[in-house]
Scaffold this motif. Sequence first.
Motif, PDB file in Angstrom:
ATOM      1  N   LYS A  64       0.704  -0.886   0.348  1.00  0.00           N
ATOM      2  CA  LYS A  64      -0.114  -0.027   0.052  1.00  0.00           C
ATOM      3  C   LYS A  64       1.253   1.910  -0.125  1.00  0.00           C
ATOM      4  O   LYS A  64       0.931   2.327  -0.754  1.00  0.00           O
ATOM      5  N   VAL A  65       1.792   1.111   0.530  1.00  0.00           N
ATOM      6  CA  VAL A  65       2.675   2.100   0.974  1.00  0.00           C
ATOM      7  C   VAL A  65       3.725   2.458  -0.888  1.00  0.00           C
ATOM      8  O   VAL A  65       3.377   4.260  -1.429  1.00  0.00           O
ATOM      9  N   GLU A  66       3.472   1.282  -0.620  1.00  0.00           N
ATOM     10  CA  GLU A  66       4.702   1.891  -2.622  1.00  0.00           C
ATOM     11  C   GLU A  66       3.588   1.873  -3.779  1.00  0.00           C
ATOM     12  O   GLU A  66       3.620   2.658  -3.922  1.00  0.00           O
ATOM     13  N   GLY A  67       2.160   1.773  -2.842  1.00  0.00           N
ATOM     14  CA  GLY A  67       0.822   2.220  -4.181  1.00  0.00           C
ATOM     15  C   GLY A  67       0.753   3.428  -4.145  1.00  0.00           C
ATOM     16  O   GLY A  67       0.807   4.510  -5.443  1.00  0.00           O
ATOM     17  N   ALA A  68       0.771   4.091  -2.645  1.00  0.00           N
ATOM     18  CA  ALA A  68       0.993   5.507  -3.099  1.00  0.00           C
ATOM     19  C   ALA A  68       2.301   6.088  -3.462  1.00  0.00           C
ATOM     20  O   ALA A  68       1.925   7.453  -3.916  1.00  0.00           O
ATOM     21  N   TYR A  69       3.269   5.535  -3.236  1.00  0.00           N
ATOM     22  CA  TYR A  69       4.696   6.409  -4.027  1.00  0.00           C
ATOM     23  C   TYR A  69       4.670   6.231  -5.385  1.00  0.00           C
ATOM     24  O   TYR A  69       4.481   7.477  -6.104  1.00  0.00           O
ATOM     25  N   HIS A  70       3.808   5.257  -6.058  1.00  0.00           N
ATOM     26  CA  HIS A  70       3.652   5.272  -7.456  1.00  0.00           C
ATOM     27  C   HIS A  70       2.452   6.607  -7.448  1.00  0.00           C
ATOM     28  O   HIS A  70       2.827   6.443  -9.175  1.00  0.00           O
ATOM     29  N   SER A  71       2.102   7.063  -7.374  1.00  0.00           N
ATOM     30  CA  SER A  71       1.048   7.813  -7.337  1.00  0.00           C
ATOM     31  C   SER A  71       1.738   9.166  -7.363  1.00  0.00           C
ATOM     32  O   SER A  71       1.126   9.788  -9.078  1.00  0.00           O
ATOM     33  N   ILE A  72       3.157   9.729  -6.745  1.00  0.00           N
ATOM     34  CA  ILE A  72       3.468  10.424  -6.791  1.00  0.00           C
ATOM     35  C   ILE A  72       4.521  10.023  -8.213  1.00  0.00           C
ATOM     36  O   ILE A  72       4.444  11.614  -9.193  1.00  0.00           O
ATOM     37  N   PHE A  73       4.663   9.379  -8.191  1.00  0.00           N
ATOM     38  CA  PHE A  73       5.711   9.002  -9.000  1.00  0.00           C
ATOM     39  C   PHE A  73       5.215   8.938 -10.902  1.00  0.00           C
ATOM     40  O   PHE A  73       5.620  10.092 -11.609  1.00  0.00           O
ATOM     41  N   MET A  74       4.307   8.330 -11.003  1.00  0.00           N
ATOM     42  CA  MET A  74       3.036   8.666 -11.947  1.00  0.00           C
ATOM     43  C   MET A  74       2.824  10.087 -12.535  1.00  0.00           C
ATOM     44  O   MET A  74       2.659  10.906 -13.771  1.00  0.00           O
ATOM     45  N   ARG A  75       2.203  10.933 -11.132  1.00  0.00           N
ATOM     46  CA  ARG A  75       2.297  12.334 -11.389  1.00  0.00           C
ATOM     47  C   ARG A  75       3.228  13.899 -11.992  1.00  0.00           C
ATOM     48  O   ARG A  75       2.741  13.756 -12.651  1.00  0.00           O
ATOM     49  N   GLN A  76       4.520  12.869 -11.334  1.00  0.00           N
ATOM     50  CA  GLN A  76       5.463  13.642 -11.799  1.00  0.00           C
ATOM     51  C   GLN A  76       5.790  12.800 -13.202  1.00  0.00           C
ATOM     52  O   GLN A  76       6.361  13.951 -14.216  1.00  0.00           O
ATOM     53  N   LEU A  77       5.921  11.888 -13.646  1.00  0.00           N
ATOM     54  CA  LEU A  77       6.126  11.772 -14.959  1.00  0.00           C
ATOM     55  C   LEU A  77       4.855  11.754 -15.688  1.00  0.00           C
ATOM     56  O   LEU A  77       5.997  12.862 -16.907  1.00  0.00           O
ATOM     57  N   GLU A  78       3.744  11.685 -15.649  1.00  0.00           N
ATOM     58  CA  GLU A  78       2.802  13.251 -16.628  1.00  0.00           C
ATOM     59  C   GLU A  78       3.586  14.136 -16.950  1.00  0.00           C
ATOM     60  O   GLU A  78       2.889  15.018 -17.903  1.00  0.00           O
ATOM     61  N   ASN A  79       3.648  14.644 -15.745  1.00  0.00           N
ATOM     62  CA  ASN A  79       4.147  16.383 -16.033  1.00  0.00           C
ATOM     63  C   ASN A  79       5.384  16.662 -16.546  1.00  0.00           C
ATOM     64  O   ASN A  79       5.793  17.186 -17.493  1.00  0.00           O
ATOM     65  N   VAL A  80       6.015  15.069 -16.919  1.00  0.00           N
ATOM     66  CA  VAL A  80       7.183  15.317 -17.738  1.00  0.00           C
ATOM     67  C   VAL A  80       6.859  15.646 -19.135  1.00  0.00           C
ATOM     68  O   VAL A  80       7.481  15.886 -19.960  1.00  0.00           O
ATOM     69  N   ALA A  81       6.033  13.989 -18.638  1.00  0.00           N
ATOM     70  CA  ALA A  81       4.980  13.743 -20.020  1.00  0.00           C
ATOM     71  C   ALA A  81       4.594  15.198 -21.034  1.00  0.00           C
ATOM     72  O   ALA A  81       5.048  15.268 -22.219  1.00  0.00           O
ATOM     73  N   THR A  82       3.940  15.925 -20.667  1.00  0.00           N
ATOM     74  CA  THR A  82       3.486  17.479 -20.612  1.00  0.00           C
ATOM     75  C   THR A  82       3.576  17.875 -21.134  1.00  0.00           C
ATOM     76  O   THR A  82       3.996  18.707 -22.154  1.00  0.00           O
ATOM     77  N   SER A  83       5.528  18.547 -20.141  1.00  0.00           N
ATOM     78  CA  SER A  83       5.739  19.193 -20.992  1.00  0.00           C
ATOM     79  C   SER A  83       6.981  19.429 -22.371  1.00  0.00           C
ATOM     80  O   SER A  83       7.091  19.903 -22.674  1.00  0.00           O
TER      81      SER A  83
END
Length: 120
Positions: free
Chosen positions: A43-62
């Motif tokens: 569950k902790v890893e899932g929460a961290y991956h939420s952060i990773f996904m948001r950051q990756l999406e920001n980079v992909a958008t930029s």
Amino acid sequence: MPFNYLLTNLLVDVPQAVGAIFVDPEGEAVEWVARHGDPFDLKVEGAYHSIFMRQLENVATSVKVGAIDSFVLEGSRMVTLTQALPDGYYVMLVVDRNGSRAQALHRLRRAAQVIAQEIT
């Protein structure tokens, strides 16, 4: 179809898998299954991956490369495969490093297609 059933089948289909988790856009576990023990780490890893996904999406958008469909995080003992779903949800599969990544990713993508149909 119950999400627990789909995640349990992932563990059956990928013998090297140690856990699978379906996570909402805020990083909260919707459903999870673990092969052994307490699912807290999953569950902790899932929460961290939420952060990773948001950051990756920001980079992909930029850099204008399009949406992130999936990513793989390899550690010294485990590999985590993350598959994006509609509306910011995602599903993760954690496998032993010695397991087949191709098999795990194939099964994860099949499960993600079914989950995506259920949540849309």
